[in-house]
Design a protein around this motif. Structure first.
Motif, mmCIF file in Angstrom:
data_model
loop_
_atom_site.group_PDB
_atom_site.id
_atom_site.type_symbol
_atom_site.label_atom_id
_atom_site.label_comp_id
_atom_site.label_asym_id
_atom_site.label_seq_id
_atom_site.Cartn_x
_atom_site.Cartn_y
_atom_site.Cartn_z
ATOM 1 N N PRO A 127 0.850 -1.195 0.000
ATOM 2 C CA PRO A 127 0.000 0.000 0.000
ATOM 3 C C PRO A 127 0.889 1.249 0.000
ATOM 4 C CG PRO A 127 -0.583 -1.492 1.808
ATOM 5 C CD PRO A 127 0.608 -2.072 1.136
ATOM 6 N N THR A 128 0.589 2.188 -0.876
ATOM 7 C CA THR A 128 1.462 3.350 -0.987
ATOM 8 C C THR A 128 1.342 4.249 0.250
ATOM 9 O OG1 THR A 128 -0.285 4.241 -2.352
ATOM 10 C CG2 THR A 128 1.691 3.516 -3.501
ATOM 11 N N LYS A 129 0.100 4.350 0.741
ATOM 12 C CA LYS A 129 -0.075 5.173 1.926
ATOM 13 C C LYS A 129 -0.126 4.240 3.137
ATOM 14 C CE LYS A 129 -3.703 7.672 3.001
ATOM 15 N NZ LYS A 129 -4.965 8.333 2.721
ATOM 16 N N SER A 130 0.790 4.436 4.071
ATOM 17 C CA SER A 130 0.743 3.554 5.224
ATOM 18 C C SER A 130 -0.385 4.011 6.139
ATOM 19 C CB SER A 130 2.070 3.568 5.965
ATOM 20 O OG SER A 130 2.251 4.817 6.572
ATOM 21 N N PHE A 131 -0.970 3.064 6.857
ATOM 22 C CA PHE A 131 -2.053 3.426 7.762
ATOM 23 C C PHE A 131 -1.773 2.839 9.126
ATOM 24 C CE2 PHE A 131 -3.970 -0.680 8.149
ATOM 25 C CZ PHE A 131 -3.636 -1.321 6.978
ATOM 26 N N LYS A 132 -2.417 3.396 10.108
ATOM 27 C CA LYS A 132 -2.258 2.900 11.457
ATOM 28 C C LYS A 132 -3.439 1.978 11.723
ATOM 29 C CE LYS A 132 -1.167 5.060 15.884
ATOM 30 N NZ LYS A 132 -0.231 4.089 16.351
ATOM 31 N N ALA A 133 -3.141 0.721 11.959
ATOM 32 C CA ALA A 133 -4.228 -0.218 12.217
ATOM 33 C C ALA A 133 -4.915 0.151 13.520
ATOM 34 C CB ALA A 133 -3.692 -1.637 12.281
ATOM 35 N N ALA A 190 -5.098 -3.391 -8.832
ATOM 36 C CA ALA A 190 -5.254 -2.481 -7.691
ATOM 37 C C ALA A 190 -6.532 -2.747 -6.901
ATOM 38 C CB ALA A 190 -5.219 -1.017 -8.132
ATOM 39 N N GLY A 191 -7.072 -3.948 -7.071
ATOM 40 C CA GLY A 191 -8.341 -4.257 -6.404
ATOM 41 C C GLY A 191 -8.295 -5.566 -5.651
ATOM 42 N N LYS A 192 -9.434 -6.247 -5.669
ATOM 43 C CA LYS A 192 -9.584 -7.444 -4.851
ATOM 44 C C LYS A 192 -9.218 -8.714 -5.609
ATOM 45 C CE LYS A 192 -12.821 -5.582 -1.576
ATOM 46 N NZ LYS A 192 -14.031 -5.795 -0.788
#
Ligand SMILES: [Zn+2]
Length: 305
Positions: free
Chosen positions: A4-10, A171-173
């Motif tokens: 994922p290009t943008k990291s997220f905080k779980a 870029a999908g499922k």
């Protein structure tokens, strides 16, 4: 597979899990909230007039007098395992990129192997996506053989292997499934079942069984792996192939030996984790699926064991 290009905080991590769900009452309260987001409702008559029987963690329906708990009729019911261990198991399974073996679950939760095995299978069963949306746009399709080597047989021997087929929308499922034969009827059926009629393009390798999948609004493009052709412009199947390598690393790294009979369940788990790879609420969403899933009948679970 692209990161994922943008990291997220779980939303969830291990210290938070222990703090928030370290005891059964907290787990029960969370399940109540997820099962009845608009207030506790009687599962039998749907009345919202409910009394609490606090000392037994029960709800009592004021209309039909049915007594039930947050776990009645769910896979958490009739379990001797504390809910906090269920929560930990669910967290571990949603978190581990390559999956968790029953043996690992046994050690981590300090439970019997059989209990760990059933626990993993129940969670996996609830991860199965029902009425999944169709893939569209550019979709890569590929099949792979999974299973053990048989002594004395060459690498090409497929008798002891199961066949998995998968599709990934760019870029999908992903959608994954076990199939009996990689023949034209089966592959075409899988593609029709999992892609929208106006899918822009299907990319595959040169296997003749894929021929004829194109129609007026869907192109079919092929990379010829037999002549070491992997990428032609935009056409490649690298996305689905990286899903296969993830599956095979899971089998080697975590599960050790996946019984071919259970491969479908492992594919459901991989699909769920992959399709939620950018979902910071994967733990909550998985928990919601579990509390709403019908109990997997014990007989059904063990029939293939
Ligand atoms: Zn009722």
């Amino acid at each position: 597979m692209k990161k994922p290009t943008k990291s997220f905080k779980a939303e969830m991590n291990l210290p938070k899990l222990i703090e928030q769900f370290g005891d059964n009452d907290k787990c029960r309260a969370r399940l109540t909230q997820l099962r009845w987001p608009n207030g506790v409702t009687c599962p039998r008559c749907e009345s919202k007039s409910i009394s609490q029987v606090i000392e037994r963690n029960q709800h009592d329906c004021n209309c039909c007098r049915y007594q039930f708990s947050a776990t009645s009729g769910t896979i958490f019911h009739d379990t001797h395992l504390p809910l906090s261990k269920w929560f930990l198991a669910i967290y571990l399974m949603t978190e581990a990129k390559k999956g968790v073996s029953a043996l690992q679950m046994k050690r981590t939760l300090d439970i019997a192997y059989q209990t760990a095995w059933h626990l993993c299978h129940r969670i996996r069963a609830a991860m199965r996506e029902i009425n999944a949306e169709l893939l569209r746009g550019v979709v890569e399709v590929d099949e792979t053989y999974v299973g053990g080597k048989v002594r004395g047989m060459g690498r090409g021997y497929k008798g002891n292997k199961a066949i998995a087929i998968g599709a990934v929308q760019r870029a999908g499922k992903i959608r994954l499934q076990v199939i009996e034969h990689a023949d034209k009827a089966t592959l075409h059926q899988f593609i029709h079942d999992n892609t929208a009629p106006d899918t822009e393009a299907i990319y595959t390798d040169e296997l003749p069984a894929y021929w004829g999948i194109e129609d007026a609004d869907t192109k079919h493009r092929v990379v010829r792996h037999s002549i070491e052709e992997w990428v032609v412009g935009d056409v490649h199947t690298n996305g689905i192939e990286s899903v296969w390598s993830l599956l095979k690393r899971s089998i080697i790294g975590s599960y050790h030996r996946v019984s071919i009979k259970h491969l479908d369940a492992y594919l459901d788990e991989l699909e769920h984790r992959f399709n939620n790879r950018k979902n910071e609420y994967i733990f909550r969403d998985t928990l919601t699926k579990l509390v709403n899933a019908a109990k997997l009948p014990y007989q059904e679970l063990i029939k293939a064991a």
